[in-house]
Design a protein around this motif. Sequence first.
Motif: not given
Length: 130
Positions: A84, A86, A59, A78
């Motif tokens: 995930s 996201w 991320r 993340t």
Amino acid sequence: MKNKNGIILIGIIFSLIILFVSTGFTKNPNVEIINYSVSQDGKELKFTVGIPFSIGYTRGYKNKGGGAKTHYLNFYNTFGVINSSWGAKNEFVLELDEDDTEIYFNRERRGYELVLEKNIETGKWQVPKK
């Protein structure tokens, strides 16, 4: 009895939230550089990273160095469960100074590994020879 069940439910929800959020603060030592380019003025390095496994995403990163000579990058997973996506990112920009010469990625149990270096003679960034 209802009060006890409500407390248990709140505890479970709170635990899941903590698990979800805490994963986003763990370092990902498996990030590999896939592609990179330097801006014409030499002040930005745009790079793409990937993970050589079928699970996991990044991320973002934090630069523990920089300002002159060396950058030490720590990448972060993340938020959410193991796979995930996201908030996942794989393209990043690193601000460069004229004096910067090396970029390292954090590796679990091995410390930092040199992934890019500036050729002193040509002034161009390159993957180091292993």
